[in-house]
Scaffold this motif. Structure first.
Motif, PDB file in Angstrom:
ATOM      1  N   GLU A 488      -9.319  -1.731   7.143  1.00  0.00           N
ATOM      2  CA  GLU A 488      -9.786  -0.816   6.094  1.00  0.00           C
ATOM      3  C   GLU A 488     -10.169  -1.586   4.834  1.00  0.00           C
ATOM      4  N   GLU A 509      -8.047   4.003  -1.720  1.00  0.00           N
ATOM      5  CA  GLU A 509      -6.872   4.851  -1.920  1.00  0.00           C
ATOM      6  C   GLU A 509      -5.966   4.813  -0.704  1.00  0.00           C
ATOM      7  N   SER A 510      -6.565   4.807   0.475  1.00  0.00           N
ATOM      8  CA  SER A 510      -5.778   4.727   1.707  1.00  0.00           C
ATOM      9  C   SER A 510      -5.062   3.384   1.813  1.00  0.00           C
ATOM     10  N   THR A 513      -1.770   2.811  -0.134  1.00  0.00           N
ATOM     11  CA  THR A 513      -0.518   3.425   0.326  1.00  0.00           C
ATOM     12  C   THR A 513       0.299   2.475   1.180  1.00  0.00           C
TER      13      THR A 513
END
Length: 752
Positions: A488, A509-510, A513
């Motif tokens: 990602e 944003e992913s 985490t």
């Protein structure tokens, strides 16, 4: 009728009667007796009360004497006689109570706790058979208030019942009749009898082998001796293993056991880790393998193999731990072949922040390999280690770099890793031209099979190489259908260099985490924050990078973020100092690529705002020269746009038109939109022919919208309300003749 209604009717009748009130733990038997005594006193009748006690069961006539004050028989007078916990009454008293039924005028009320010790004894059943009325109370809904009563009840259970309870608590959802009996050490008949009694007590569902409430399970665990818990946990895990339970079920139980279980446990934990990795749960795999390492405390090949497996699982979740465990493994094996096989598993980026002792270990193995005769296996390992070492050297100050494209390597995975490492080094130092790098990377990419684990090898650097060289489409296609946090992060970089800012920010944003972010991931996110002037992302990343600033690449990115933070705070002097410091660090490291290290562009913008036009143009011109030397279209177009915006007159307009033309070929939508925007601002006179020009506030809002900012983010950036932003956008859309954001770039193109 309720129990109290039955007792009230018996009292008013004036005749003798035996009422049995029974039910499970906590159902309210004692409350019924209390209310009955109050009722009797209200009617002016005498009320006597006694209760059985487990500790006093061996005292003859103990319960009767509580009622009579010392006599061994009940009085015949009318009134109310209450006996609680009949199941614990002594045998002599039970015989007296059984004889008294029907021959005394008093109302005799006895309470039995179903399922408790003695509740099904012959003498208790004899009393119950004499009853005129049997009132069965409903099971209660247990809660935290019932905990003391539950604990007391559990402590009173016989050893066989307690063993069954402990076994159920340890087995949990894996409990069934056979496993409970085996773990408790009782036969299946004894187990069934105990479970039935517990069901009557209201503590257990006898059909599902589950506790009726969490408070029961918690009370069982609270009253279980630590030694018994450890013994039962070990027994349960072995039972499940022998019964063929899935590896992850057994492994999950092994995590709770600290004592060694033997090699069988190691094999189960390794298999469970493989399953967890396949389903995309590396954190779980790490837990299993860390537990497996505890089974092998002594140095040797087995422990080295476990440490290597653990490091493999840790690569994506804790890079520093992976490096430490690989180094430990390499130091515990005697042979060069074994050491080299372990060292060849280091993640290249992790070596850049590894302790000096680890780098010395890698260099030592390299020296040994150079001196040793090579077979095919050692030759392959030597290439892999060379690729990792070369990658680490390129990320270090004054690291070596190869400037030849014609050197050949085997058409193997190891050979491809060496080529990828050298291409990456050549890219960040700009020693070759972008088109040559792109061609070499394209050939290498065509030979490299798709696999998500490329992120842990030098092959991962190909994504950065392709983006910097302007071959973003190749990188995007190559990453398709791959998964994982590191992939990602690579896709964030691809989206950024394609100008798909909204997609890049969503993926960022992913990625954020994740509990652990590799240095290269942090650098990628920092590039996104700086290039898009995303103040919120900048402030989120600054502390993350600050903690890892001992890594050279992270340090450079951190200084760039500090510069962006200074711009956001309108502390332009501090921002300029940070950008220049980032530039000095990059220069010291030999990192000259203008696409990857655009500190000059950011510093020039600040100088322009400070009014130092000459220095700003000089830096912008220098950036353009480096971009031209490197040769990537996106880098050239971006530099041209920036230099054109600082150059007055027709010369500046010409540069901006060239920037638009170059960026249209490059395919970076974001930079193309910025170039169109700069060109529109310089040619606003054409706009006036078709309508009113945009105001300054409208221009800023449109510019931020083109950068992918939401209305809320634009409002926060400009320190205005969201409705103000919406109003500016609506007016801008009307003036530009568009329906929404998607048409802005096209509208700006038509304006010029």
């Amino acid at each position: 009728m309720t129990g109290l209604d039955v007792i009230a009717a018996a009292l008013r009748s004036g005749t003798g009667s035996l009422v049995v009130v029974r039910g499970p733990l906590g159902c309210g038997r004692s409350a019924v007796l209390k209310d009955a005594r109050g009722l009797a006193e209200g009617l002016g009748l005498p009320a006597l009360r006694a209760w059985g006690a487990r500790q006093e069961k061996d005292f003859p006539f103990g319960v009767v004497r509580q009622l009579t004050g010392g006599a061994d028989d009940l009085p015949a007078a009318a009134g109310l006689i209450c006996v609680d916990d009949l199941q614990w009454a002594d045998d002599e008293s039970l015989r007296v109570l059984a004889r008294a039924a029907g021959r005394i005028r008093a109302v005799l009320v006895v309470c039995v706790r179903d399922g408790d010790v003695g509740s099904d004894s012959v003498l208790v059943e004899e009393v119950v058979r004499q009853a005129d009325h049997v009132v069965a109370l409903r099971p209660p809904h247990l809660d935290e208030n019932a905990r003391p009563k539950v604990v007391a009840c559990l402590r009173a259970q016989p050893a066989r019942v307690r063993a069954v309870l402990d076994a159920m608590a340890v087995l949990g959802d894996d409990a069934d009749a056979r496993s409970i009996a085996a773990l408790a050490g009782v036969d299946e008949v004894g187990c069934a009898t105990a479970v039935r009694a517990l069901d009557l007590l209201g503590l257990v569902d006898r059909w599902a082998f589950l506790f009726t409430h969490d408070v029961v399970r918690e009370a069982v665990e609270e009253t279980m001796a630590p030694a018994d818990r450890a013994r039962l946990q070990a027994g349960a895990v072995r039972l499940l293993h022998d019964a063929g339970a899935p590896a992850e079920v057994v492994a999950g139980r092994l995590l709770a056991i600290t004592s060694a279980q033997g090699w069988w446990a190691v094999e189960v934990l390794r298999l469970a880790a493989e399953v967890a990795l396949r389903r995309g749960a590396p954190e779980v795999a790490v837990e299993y393998l860390r537990r497996a390492v505890l089974e092998q405390p002594e140095p040797g090949p087995r422990r080295a193999a476990l440490l290597t497996d653990l490091a493999t699982a840790e690569r994506g979740v804790d890079g520093a731990a992976a490096v430490a465990h690989l180094a430990m493994a390499a130091r515990t094996v005697p042979g060069l072949r074994e050491r080299a096989a372990i060292v060849a598993r280091f993640v290249p980026g992790a070596l850049a922040e590894a302790p000096a002792a680890v780098r010395e270990l890698v260099e030592g193995v390299e020296e040994e390999l150079r001196a040793a005769p090579h077979d095919d296996v050692l030759r392959d390992l030597a290439l892999r280690i060379s690729a990792r070492s070369h990658h680490a050297h390129c990320l270090a100050p004054r690291g070596a770099c190869f400037d030849r494209l014609d050197e050949t390597f085997p058409a193997t995975s190891a050979g491809r890793e060496v080529r990828a490492a050298r291409l990456h080094c050549a890219t960040i130092r700009s020693v070759w031209r972008a088109d040559d790098v792109a061609a070499a990377a394209r050939r290498l990419l065509a030979e490299t099979p798709a696999a998500s684990d490329h992120v842990h090898t030098p092959i991962a650097s190909l994504v950065t190489t392709l983006c910097a060289a302007g071959a973003v489409d190749l990188a995007a296609g190559w990453l398709a259908e791959r998964a994982g946090v590191l992939v990602e992060a690579e896709q964030v970089l691809v989206h950024l260099h394609s100008g798909r800012i909204t997609a890049a920010r969503a993926l960022a944003e992913s990625v954020l985490t994740s509990p652990w972010l590799a240095p290269e991931v942090l650098v990628t996110l920092a590039s996104l924050a700086c290039d898009t002037q995303d103040d919120r992302l900048v402030h989120r990343l600054v502390p993350l990078l600050e903690h890892r600033a001992h890594v050279p690449a992270v340090s450079v990115a951190h200084r760039m973020l500090c510069g962006a933070a200074g711009v956001a705070a309108v502390d332009l002097r501090a921002a300029l100092a940070s950008f220049r410091e980032a530039g000095c660090q990059a220069e010291d490291l030999g990192w000259r690529n203008p696409v990857l290290f655009g500190w000059r562009t950011e510093a020039a913008r600040v100088l322009w705002r400070l009014g130092d036009v000459a220095q700003a143009r000089d830096l912008a011109a220098e950036q353009h020269a480096l971009a031209t030397e490197w040769g990537a279209a996106a880098g050239i177009g971006k530099a041209l746009c920036h230099l054109g915006s600082m150059t007055g007159g027709q010369a500046g307009v010409t540069m901006l038109r060239q920037a638009v033309a170059v960026l249209e070929e490059a395919g970076n939508r974001f930079e193309l939109a910025r170039a169109w925007w700069q060109l529109e601002r310089r040619t606003a006179d054409r706009q006036r022919d078709s309508g009113p020009a945009l105001t300054g506030a409208q221009q800023r809002v449109v510019e931020l919208a083109l950068a992918g900012r939401s209305n809320q983010e634009i409002a926060e950036h400009m320190r205005v309300g969201v409705r103000v932003v919406e109003k500016h956008l609506t007016n801008a859309y009307r003036k530009l003749g568009v329906q929404g954001r998607g048409e802005l770039s096209t509208a700006l193109a038509h304006l010029t």
